[in-house]
Design an enzyme around this catalytic site. Structure first.
Site, short mmCIF file in Angstrom:
data_model
loop_
_atom_site.label_atom_id
_atom_site.label_comp_id
_atom_site.label_asym_id
_atom_site.label_seq_id
_atom_site.Cartn_x
_atom_site.Cartn_y
_atom_site.Cartn_z
N CYS A 60 0.86 -1.20 0.00
CA CYS A 60 0.00 0.00 0.00
C CYS A 60 0.89 1.24 0.00
O CYS A 60 0.74 2.15 0.82
CB CYS A 60 -0.94 0.00 1.20
SG CYS A 60 -1.80 -1.57 1.48
N ALA A 94 1.76 3.83 -2.20
CA ALA A 94 1.53 5.19 -2.71
C ALA A 94 0.98 6.10 -1.60
O ALA A 94 0.28 5.62 -0.71
CB ALA A 94 0.56 5.14 -3.89
N PRO A 95 1.34 7.39 -1.65
CA PRO A 95 2.05 8.12 -2.71
C PRO A 95 3.57 8.04 -2.65
O PRO A 95 4.24 8.61 -3.50
CB PRO A 95 1.58 9.56 -2.49
CG PRO A 95 1.34 9.65 -1.03
CD PRO A 95 0.79 8.31 -0.62
N GLY A 96 4.13 7.36 -1.64
CA GLY A 96 5.55 7.06 -1.72
C GLY A 96 6.47 7.72 -0.72
O GLY A 96 7.69 7.57 -0.82
N GLY A 97 5.94 8.43 0.27
CA GLY A 97 6.82 9.06 1.25
C GLY A 97 7.65 8.05 2.03
O GLY A 97 8.87 8.23 2.21
N LYS A 98 7.02 6.98 2.46
CA LYS A 98 7.75 5.95 3.21
C LYS A 98 8.66 5.13 2.29
O LYS A 98 9.73 4.70 2.69
CB LYS A 98 6.77 5.06 3.97
CG LYS A 98 5.96 5.81 5.03
CD LYS A 98 4.99 4.88 5.75
CE LYS A 98 4.12 5.66 6.72
NZ LYS A 98 3.23 6.62 6.02
N ASP A 142 -2.82 -6.12 -5.70
CA ASP A 142 -3.53 -6.12 -4.42
C ASP A 142 -2.60 -6.73 -3.37
O ASP A 142 -2.09 -7.83 -3.55
CB ASP A 142 -4.80 -6.96 -4.56
CG ASP A 142 -5.69 -6.88 -3.33
OD1 ASP A 142 -5.16 -6.80 -2.21
OD2 ASP A 142 -6.92 -6.92 -3.49
N ASP A 161 1.57 -0.07 5.59
CA ASP A 161 0.82 1.14 5.96
C ASP A 161 -0.59 0.92 5.44
O ASP A 161 -0.90 1.26 4.30
CB ASP A 161 1.48 2.37 5.34
CG ASP A 161 0.82 3.67 5.78
OD1 ASP A 161 -0.15 3.62 6.56
OD2 ASP A 161 1.26 4.74 5.32
N CYS A 173 -2.77 5.51 9.91
CA CYS A 173 -2.92 6.91 10.31
C CYS A 173 -4.31 7.10 10.92
O CYS A 173 -5.06 7.99 10.54
CB CYS A 173 -2.69 7.84 9.13
SG CYS A 173 -3.73 7.51 7.69
#
Length: 447
Positions: free
Chosen positions: A259, A261-265, A306, A321, A374
């Site tokens: 999971c 996206a958006p890719g910060g981690k 998936d 996440d 989150c």
């Protein structure tokens, strides 16, 4: 008798931004469309292309302020309206909220807030008959609005009652109120920098948080800030930057980011030296992740799949996440408070537990899984991990030590998991305080 002529809306400075704000508010409150969907991507409001950067920033702040203070706005307007808010003209409702929000919480001259709201209703066929009402009510708001806010200061009208009841039950009344207060403030901009946080904090007129993130109050288009174009940093709440730190040394290790996206981690994992496979089920979200990594000059294998069905195995580490109700992000995404329902949590917990079970099969023995959401809801965090550990998963908890999170003992719960709250990391300037609500647990595969 000569007729009064009004300039077309496009010729009145600032009116277009307010009209678009009204459309987007309608999208959230009546059509259940997220702010992100209406502000970015193929489905974004077409009028955004016509706005200057300054007007676009004004529009976004206006929408966020209204959504953040919906309950208080409703109280103030109900006290100023003898017969309630008109229900037969949506644009009149929007104009009242937009005008009042500017008067009460934004640095906009009262006369401009009133005038532009009146112009909004005058240009709408159904709402035009309420121009005089809007004018009178907003002028009263300028005189009497703040005392009306003061009389309900101890209440938590800006949080939906079902959410407030949950937070009170889970965290106690005092902490629930602190969370509500934290969510009422406009948040800062948090950045994860590739290197030399102190230098970037100076350059961006911010400060370095204990956790290493750079926090600044700069507003406007992020893309115009120094360092964005050459990929020196990315936007990421300070709490969201913590889960990756729980892996420790990642140099040369194979890591799958589910999971992603958006890719910060994902970017954090790559920066830490990992060989990363980023998985997300959405083609559009993977495209956005790839764009973000390209700007940052970072590389990862990206997979559209998936997470519950991805066949990967033998990884040194898995970051999950998980999709969640996102109630921990309300200070940055105030639409969440009005779009989510308690029933959403029940549906999401089923998916979260399936993803957790799948994630354990991707690890090699001795590998580490960091599960995070989150969300402020225990069902999506503590309860999900407890259910996994109670089963035959071969996983054991590896408690987080305060030294791993800058000595912030208040963000570690009794089980040794990470639990940040919006009222954590207080600051004398409320805009520079707070964190997103995050949960993260570190688990190790024993066999």
């Amino acid at each position: 008798m000569s007729q009064v002529r009004y300039a077309p809306p496009t010729e009145v400075p600032g009116l277009a931004a307010r009209r678009i704000a009204a459309d987007i508010l309608d999208g959230v409150l009546h059509k259940r469309r997220t702010l992100d969907d209406q502000l970015e991507g193929a489905a974004a409001h077409p009028g955004l292309k016509t706005l200057s950067d300054r007007d676009r920033a004004l529009m976004r702040r206006l929408v966020a302020t209204i959504l953040r203070r919906m309950g208080t706005l409703g109280h103030v307007l109900s006290r100023l309206l003898d017969r309630g808010i008109p229900t037969d003209a949506p644009r009149a409702q929007s104009a009242l909220m937009i005008g009042a929000a500017q008067i009460l919480w934004m640095d906009v001259p009262d006369h401009a807030a009133v005038d532009l709201s009146v112009r909004m209703v005058q240009s709408d066929r159904r709402a035009a008959k309420y121009a005089g009402l809007v004018n009178a009510v907003l002028r009263r708001c300028a005189r009497e609005g703040q005392p009306l806010i003061d009389e309900i200061a101890a209440q938590t009208l800006d949080i939906p009652p079902w959410l407030m009841a949950r937070w009170t039950a889970n965290y106690g009344e005092a902490t629930a109120r602190e969370i509500a207060v934290a969510l009422s403030h406009e948040p800062s901009l948090d950045l994860t920098v590739k290197s030399d946080a102190a230098a970037w904090a100076t350059r961006l007129h911010g400060e370095v948080l204990p956790t290493g993130s750079v926090r600044t109050l700069l507003q406007g288009s992020v893309t115009m800030l120094p360092g964005f174009g050459d990929g020196q940093w990315w936007v990421q709440d300070a709490a969201a930057a913590l889960p990756v730190r729980l892996f420790g040394d990642l140099v040369g290790k194979r890591v799958v980011d589910l999971c992603a996206a958006p890719g910060g981690k994902t970017a954090q994992l790559i920066q830490a030296g990992a060989e990363v496979t980023a998985v997300d089920r959405s083609q559009n979200r993977i495209a956005r992740l790839r764009e973000n990594l390209a700007r940052l000059s970072l590389q990862a294998e990206t997979v559209i799949a998936d997470g519950t069905e991805y066949p990967g195995e033998g990884f040194d580490a898995v970051l999950l996440d998980a999709p969640c109700a996102s109630t921990g992000t309300i200070r940055r995404h105030p639409d969440v408070a009005w779009l989510k329902q308690e029933s959403d949590i029940i549906l999401l917990t089923t998916l979260q537990r399936r993803l957790l079970q799948k994630a354990t099969t991707m690890l090699k023995p001795g590998g580490t899984l960091v599960y995070c959401t989150c969300s402020l809801e225990p069902e999506e965090g503590e309860h999900a991990v407890a259910a996994l550990l109670a089963g035959d998963s071969g996983m054991k908890r590896a408690p987080v030590d305060a030294s791993e999170v800058a000595g912030l003992t208040e963000i570690i719960n009794s089980d040794g998991d990470l639990r940040t709250l919006p009222c954590h990391l207080p600051h004398a300037d409320p805009r520079l305080g707070g964190l997103d609500g995050f949960y993260a647990a570190r688990l190790v595969k024993s066999r």
